[in-house]
Design a protein around this motif. Structure first.
Motif, short mmCIF file in Angstrom:
data_model
loop_
_atom_site.label_atom_id
_atom_site.label_comp_id
_atom_site.label_asym_id
_atom_site.label_seq_id
_atom_site.Cartn_x
_atom_site.Cartn_y
_atom_site.Cartn_z
N GLN A 40 0.73 -1.17 0.09
CA GLN A 40 0.00 0.03 -0.03
C GLN A 40 0.82 1.24 0.13
O GLN A 40 0.35 2.42 0.21
CB GLN A 40 -1.02 0.01 1.29
CG GLN A 40 -1.91 -1.17 1.08
CD GLN A 40 -2.99 -0.96 2.31
OE1 GLN A 40 -4.11 -1.33 2.17
NE2 GLN A 40 -2.49 -0.55 3.59
N ARG A 99 -1.18 4.27 -1.03
CA ARG A 99 -2.06 4.09 -2.13
C ARG A 99 -2.50 2.68 -1.89
O ARG A 99 -2.04 1.47 -2.06
CB ARG A 99 -0.95 3.79 -3.45
CG ARG A 99 -1.59 3.15 -4.57
CD ARG A 99 -0.44 2.97 -5.73
NE ARG A 99 -0.21 4.09 -6.33
CZ ARG A 99 1.09 4.03 -7.27
NH1 ARG A 99 1.89 3.01 -7.29
NH2 ARG A 99 1.55 5.04 -7.56
N PRO A 100 -3.84 2.68 -1.54
CA PRO A 100 -4.64 1.44 -1.17
C PRO A 100 -5.13 0.55 -2.51
O PRO A 100 -5.08 1.42 -3.64
CB PRO A 100 -5.79 1.80 -0.47
CG PRO A 100 -6.07 3.26 -1.10
CD PRO A 100 -4.77 3.88 -1.13
N GLY A 155 -7.03 -0.55 -5.01
CA GLY A 155 -8.25 0.04 -5.51
C GLY A 155 -9.39 -1.15 -5.65
O GLY A 155 -9.19 -2.30 -5.65
N PHE A 196 -7.31 2.13 -8.90
CA PHE A 196 -8.57 2.95 -8.62
C PHE A 196 -9.61 1.83 -8.80
O PHE A 196 -9.49 0.70 -9.15
CB PHE A 196 -8.60 4.09 -9.61
CG PHE A 196 -7.32 5.13 -9.63
CD1 PHE A 196 -7.43 5.90 -8.90
CD2 PHE A 196 -6.40 4.96 -10.48
CE1 PHE A 196 -6.38 6.95 -8.64
CE2 PHE A 196 -5.30 5.86 -10.57
CZ PHE A 196 -5.49 6.99 -9.65
N GLN A 227 -9.80 4.29 -5.51
CA GLN A 227 -9.35 3.85 -4.12
C GLN A 227 -10.28 4.49 -2.92
O GLN A 227 -11.06 5.26 -3.33
CB GLN A 227 -7.97 4.84 -4.08
CG GLN A 227 -6.88 4.50 -4.91
CD GLN A 227 -5.75 5.09 -4.58
OE1 GLN A 227 -5.48 5.80 -3.84
NE2 GLN A 227 -4.91 5.14 -5.72
N GLU A 229 -10.16 2.04 3.31
CA GLU A 229 -8.97 1.33 3.10
C GLU A 229 -8.11 2.30 4.08
O GLU A 229 -7.00 1.86 4.82
CB GLU A 229 -8.32 1.00 1.87
CG GLU A 229 -9.37 0.15 1.02
CD GLU A 229 -9.54 -1.24 1.71
OE1 GLU A 229 -8.59 -1.64 2.49
OE2 GLU A 229 -10.54 -1.70 1.71
N TRP A 264 -3.74 10.68 3.09
CA TRP A 264 -4.21 10.19 1.80
C TRP A 264 -5.68 11.20 1.82
O TRP A 264 -5.99 11.62 0.68
CB TRP A 264 -4.60 8.78 1.87
CG TRP A 264 -5.38 8.19 0.75
CD1 TRP A 264 -4.78 7.84 -0.41
CD2 TRP A 264 -6.75 8.13 0.50
NE1 TRP A 264 -5.69 7.55 -1.38
CE2 TRP A 264 -6.87 7.43 -0.84
CE3 TRP A 264 -7.97 8.48 1.44
CZ2 TRP A 264 -8.23 7.28 -1.12
CZ3 TRP A 264 -9.10 8.30 0.98
CH2 TRP A 264 -9.45 7.65 -0.42
N ASN A 270 -1.74 11.81 -1.93
CA ASN A 270 -2.22 10.31 -2.87
C ASN A 270 -1.93 10.41 -4.17
O ASN A 270 -1.17 11.38 -4.86
CB ASN A 270 -3.65 10.59 -2.52
CG ASN A 270 -4.55 11.67 -2.98
OD1 ASN A 270 -4.30 12.10 -4.15
ND2 ASN A 270 -5.56 12.19 -2.16
#
Length: 763
Positions: free
Chosen positions: A625, A633-634, A636, A650, A652, A656, A686, A691
Motif C-alpha cells: 500500500q 496507495r490502497p 483499488g 483505482f 481507491q 482502506e 491520503w 495521494n
C-alpha cells in the motif's frame, strides 16, 4: 521517445482544448487526430473538445466540440475555465501555440489555465531557443500551472530545461502521431493520380512564404535536365491568414517563378486542404518528400512525421525536428536556401534507386513507435499520472472536527447509507454496516470530549436503537439492509455486518458513561457473540475480535470472552497458513476490502503468536500500500489483487485509509516503533491530498468525504461509509504527536491492555 510512465487506468473523462477542424491549421489537425485516436483506442473513456476560435461562429464543428470561445475575448477565457471545472473532466489536454490565443504572446491562455481546478497537460508545439521576454514568461507560467508538459522531440526537451528552466521530471517527450499505413511501392499508386511513369517529388502543407517553396522550384531546372519525367506536386491550400491579407498573390508568384524557369509543366499546384486519408494517398504516390523550410526554429513538423511514417525518402533543410527525425541515415539534409544542394540531393536519389529504397526502409522502421495507437497510449498514461502533487501543502495539523455531514445523513431511524453529492439518497435506505460504524465513532467522540455537541447523545440513541431493532433474538443475527420505509429487506444480514455490529456494541460498552446503554450493550453483545463461531468470514472474525478487545476494557476478566477471541485469532492464523505463499503473506488468496483490519485484530489479541503474525502481515500489506513516491496507495476496488497480477490502482476507497490508520497505530502501540506512527500519518494524509492524484478526498466545506479516488478526480458523492471512514481515521490519528496542536485520544489498544484508556473513561 523513451518515456518512463507507470501503467495506470484510463481516465474517465478528458477535455481537449485547442483549435479544431474544420478550422484549417496544423494545430487544429493535430488536436482533431489526437482526440479521435484517443477515443477510438479507449472507448471506455469519454472525451470532448473546447475549441478556441479565430472567427466565432464560422465553423461547423462535429458533435464532440461542446464549447467554444473567442481567442480575442479575454472574458471568455474565464468562462471557459468555469465550464471545464464543472464539466466533470479529470484532465485537460491543451495544445499550445503562441499565435492561437489572445493577448501578447498568447498570454490570455494563462487567464484560463490559472482558474482551472482540473489537472492540465500542455503540449508545446513551438519551443523557441531565443524567445522574447513575454514569450519566455508565458511559457514558464504555463508550465508551472501544468501538471505535465509534452514536446515532440528531444530538442524541445533540451530547450525547456535549459532556456525556460522547467524541471526534467515535468517534461514528457511524445512523438507526433502518424497513421499506421502499409509500406507501398509508389508505382502502384501513381496511376490513380495520372502520374504513372513520372518521378514524383511532393511538398505538403498550408502554403506560406516560410515554407521555402521558391528554393524548391529554383532547384528543378537542373533536376529536370537529368530526369525530364520529374513532377513536383505542391499540395495544400494557402494559409487562411495569408489569404485574408493578400488573397492568392503568393501562390501566383510561385506559379510565375516556375514558368519563368521553364519548369511550369513540371510543377502541379493542388490548392486544397485534404483529409488525412487523401493525404496518405498522395504520400504513398510520391518517390521523394521535400521540406525546404527556411527557418531552423521549427521544433515540430506534422507533415515531416507523416512522410517518415509512410516510408518516404525525405530531402529537408536542417530545421530542428528534421535534424532529429532524419538522423542516422533516415533522410537527406541540405543547407537552407540552397537550390544547388536540393538539386544535387534529388538527382542522387533518382540516379540511385537502391539508395532511395534504403532511406525509405530506414524511415519506415524508425516510425513504427510513432503510430497514433502508440502515441495515444503514452498520452493516456500521462493523463492518468498528470496530477499535481504538492506535498508541502499537506497540512501538519488536523482539520477541525466537523460533524455537519454526519448529522445530515442521520435521522431518527439511523444513518442513510448513500448520498448523491452531499444530499442523502433516501431511495437506498439504511444498513447495519454504516450504523455500526457511526455508533463506534460516536462512542469514541463522546469519550474523547474533543467536541461538545448536543447532537451526539441523540445520534447515539438513534444508532443504538437501529442495532437493537436489527437484531433478531430467534436467530441471534443482525439484519443489515432496511428500506427508507423502515422495511427490512432480508431476514439475515452478512457475516461482516454482524461482526461490525459487535465491534460497535463493544466500543459503546467500553466508553459510555450511561448505565442504561452499558446494560443494553452488554446484553446484546452476549446474545450476538455465539453465532460468530459458526461464521466463515475472516472479516467477521476480525471485527468481532476488535469488539471483544473493546469489551475487555470494561470486563477484562471474562474467561469465555477471552477464549472466543483466542479461538477467532487461531482461525485467522490457520487461514494464513493455508493461503500464504512466497511473496504472498496474507490470509486469503486475494486482497479485497477493509484489509488492514485482519492484522489489526491479531495485534489486539493477547496471544504472542497472534501479535507476531499480525505485525508480519501488516508489514507486507504496508509495502503493498505504499507508492514508490512514499504516499499511501490502497489497493483499488476496481478489481481485486491476486498473486501474479498488478493491484488495481483505482477506485481507491476511504475505507482502506481508515483501516490502515487503525492498524498502523495498533502496530505502534504493540511495537513502539516510530515507523508505524509515521505510516499512520501517511495513511491519514491520503484524505488531505497526499495521494496518487494530489486531490483532497475530505471535503472541508461539508465535513464529509468523497466516495472514492479515481484517476485525476474524486467520486463527488459523499456516502456514510466514506464520511465515517474519514471521521474514524481522524479520531484515531489524534494520538499522534505529529499533529501537535491536538491532544491524544483514548482508544488505541493493543496487547489486550488498557494502556490508552484514560482513567476518566474507564468507569
Amino acid at each position: 521517445m523513451n518515456q518512463s510512465l507507470s501503467p495506470s487506468a484510463p481516465v474517465a473523462r478528458v477535455a481537449f482544448l485547442g483549435n479544431y477542424m474544420p478550422r484549417q491549421c496544423g494545430i487544429a489537425t493535430f488536436t482533431t487526430h489526437l482526440r479521435t485516436h484517443f477515443q477510438q483506442r479507449f472507448p471506455e473513456s469519454e472525451s470532448f473538445v473546447v475549441a478556441v476560435e479565430d472567427h466565432p461562429g464560422a465553423y461547423d464543428y462535429p458533435a464532440e466540440v461542446r464549447y467554444t470561445f473567442s481567442q480575442e475575448n479575454r472574458r471568455e477565457y474565464a468562462q471557459a475555465a468555469r465550464y471545464l471545472n464543472e464539466s466533470g473532466a479529470e484532465v485537460v489536454s491543451i495544445q499550445h501555440e503562441y499565435g492561437i490565443y489572445g493577448g501578447e504572446s498568447g498570454r490570455c491562455l494563462l487567464d484560463l489555465v490559472g482558474r482551472l481546478t482540473v489537472p492540465v497537460v500542455t503540449t508545446f508545439h513551438t519551443v523557441l531557443e531565443h524567445p522574447s521576454a513575454t514569450q519566455e514568461q508565458v511559457m514558464r507560467e504555463l508550465a508551472a500551472l501544468s501538471a505535465r508538459v509534452v514536446v515532440m522531440s528531444e530538442k524541445g526537451r533540451f530547450f525547456l530545461e535549459e532556456v525556460y528552466g522547467i524541471e526534467t521530471g515535468k517534461i514528457a517527450v511524445i512523438p507526433h502521431g502518424i497513421p499506421d499505413v502499409a509500406f507501398l511501392n509508389p508505382e502502384t499508386v501513381k496511376p490513380a493520380f495520372g502520374l504513372d511513369g513520372r518521378k514524383v517529388v511532393l511538398t505538403f502543407g498550408l502554403i506560406s512564404p516560410n515554407k521555402g517553396i521558391e528554393t524548391a522550384i529554383a532547384a528543378l531546372p537542373a533536376v529536370v535536365e537529368k530526369h525530364p519525367e520529374l513532377m513536383y506536386v505542391v499540395l495544400g491550400a494557402t494559409h487562411p491568414n495569408l489569404v485574408r491579407e493578400q488573397g492568392e498573390a503568393y501562390r501566383e508568384e510561385l506559379i510565375r517563378l516556375a514558368t519563368e524557369l521553364g519548369v511550369g509543366n513540371h510543377v502541379r499546384f493542388e490548392n486544397q486542404f485534404v483529409s488525412q486519408e487523401r493525404l496518405i494517398d498522395y504520400l504513398q504516390m510520391a518517390d521523394v518528400y521535400l521540406t525546404p523550410y527556411l527557418n531552423q526554429a521549427q521544433i515540430t513538423s506534422g507533415t515531416l512525421a507523416y512522410s517518415v511514417g509512410c516510408g518516404k525518402a525525405v530531402v529537408s533543410t536542417p530545421y530542428w525536428h528534421a535534424e532529429e527525425l532524419l538522423a542516422d541515415g533516415r533522410g537527406v539534409l541540405v543547407p537552407f536556401r540552397s537550390e544547388t544542394a536540393v538539386s544535387a540531393a534529388l538527382i542522387h536519389l533518382f540516379d540511385d534507386p537502391a539508395y532511395r529504397q534504403e532511406l525509405r526502409e530506414k524511415a519506415y522502421a524508425y516510425s513504427r513507435p510513432m503510430v497514433w495507437s502508440e502515441t495515444v497510449d503514452q498520452y493516456r498514461r500521462l493523463f492518468s499520472n498528470a496530477v499535481p502533487r504538492d506535498v508541502a501543502s499537506i497540512p501538519d495539523a488536523l482539520p477541525p472536527l466537523k460533524l455537519d455531514h454526519l448529522f445530515r445523513l442521520t435521522d431518527s431511524t439511523g444513518i442513510l447509507q448513500h448520498a448523491r453529492y452531499t444530499l442523502p439518497h433516501r431511495e437506498e435506505g439504511y444498513c447495519t454496516d454504516d450504523t455500526a460504524r457511526a455508533l463506534l465513532l460516536l462512542s469514541w467522540l463522546d469519550a474523547d470530549g474533543e467536541i461538545v455537541d448536543a447532537r451526539i447523545p441523540w445520534m447515539i440513541d438513534s444508532y443504538a436503537s437501529f442495532l437493537n431493532h436489527a437484531f433478531l433474538p430467534q436467530t441471534g443475527r443482525f439484519r443489515n439492509f432496511m428500506s427508507y420505509g423502515r422495511e427490512w429487506l432480508e431476514t439475515t444480514g452478512s457475516d461482516d455486518s454482524h461482526g461490525r455490529a459487535l465491534w460497535a456494541v463493544g466500543g459503546l460498552l467500553a466508553r459510555t458513561r450511561r448505565s442504561d446503554l452499558r446494560n443494553w450493550a452488554r446484553d446484546l453483545f452476549h446474545r450476538g457473540l455465539p453465532v460468530v463461531l459458526a461464521m466463515h468470514s475472516p472479516r467477521a472474525w476480525a471485527f468481532t475480535m476488535l469488539g471483544i478487545t473493546e469489551y475487555l476494557h470494561r470486563y477484562p476478566g471474562e474467561v469465555e470472552i477471552r477464549k472466543t477471541r483466542t479461538e477467532l485469532g487461531n482461525r485467522l492464523c490457520g487461514l494464513f497458513r493455508q493461503a500464504a505463499r512466497p511473496h504472498w503473506h496474507w490470509f486469503e488468496p486475494v486482497l479485497s476490502y477493509d484489509n488492514a483490519r485482519l492484522p489489526q485484530a491479531l495485534l489486539c489479541s493477547d496471544q504472542p503468536d497472534h501479535q507476531e503474525l499480525g505485525l508480519h502481515t501488516l508489514e507486507w500489506l504496508r509495502d503493498i500500500q505504499t507508492a514508490p513516491e512514499g504516499h499511501f496507495r490502497p489497493v483499488g476496488s476496481d478489481g481485486v489483487f491476486v498473486p501474479g497480477q498488478a493491484p488495481a490502482l483505482f477506485d481507491q476507497q476511504p475505507l482502506e485509509a481508515a483501516a490502515s490508520v487503525g492498524a498502523y497505530l495498533a502496530a505502534f502501540a504493540y511495537s513502539g516503533q516510530d515507523l508505524w506512527r509515521e505510516a499512520a500519518v501517511t495513511a491519514f494524509q491520503w484524505y488531505l491530498g497526499r495521494n496518487d492524484t494530489g486531490l483532497c478526498v475530505y471535503d472541508e466545506v461539508s465535513g464529509g468525504c468523497y466516495d472514492g479516488l479515481q484517476p485525476g478526480s474524486v467520486n463527488l458523492n459523499q456516502g456514510a461509509e466514506s464520511c465515517l471512514s474519514y471521521l474514524m481515521a481522524r479520531s484515531e490519528i489524534r494520538a499522534v504527536p505529529f499533529f501537535s496542536s491536538v491532544k491524544p485520544i483514548s482508544h488505541i489498544v493493543a496487547n489486550g491492555t488498557d494502556r490508552a484508556l484514560s482513567p476518566d473513561h474507564s468507569s
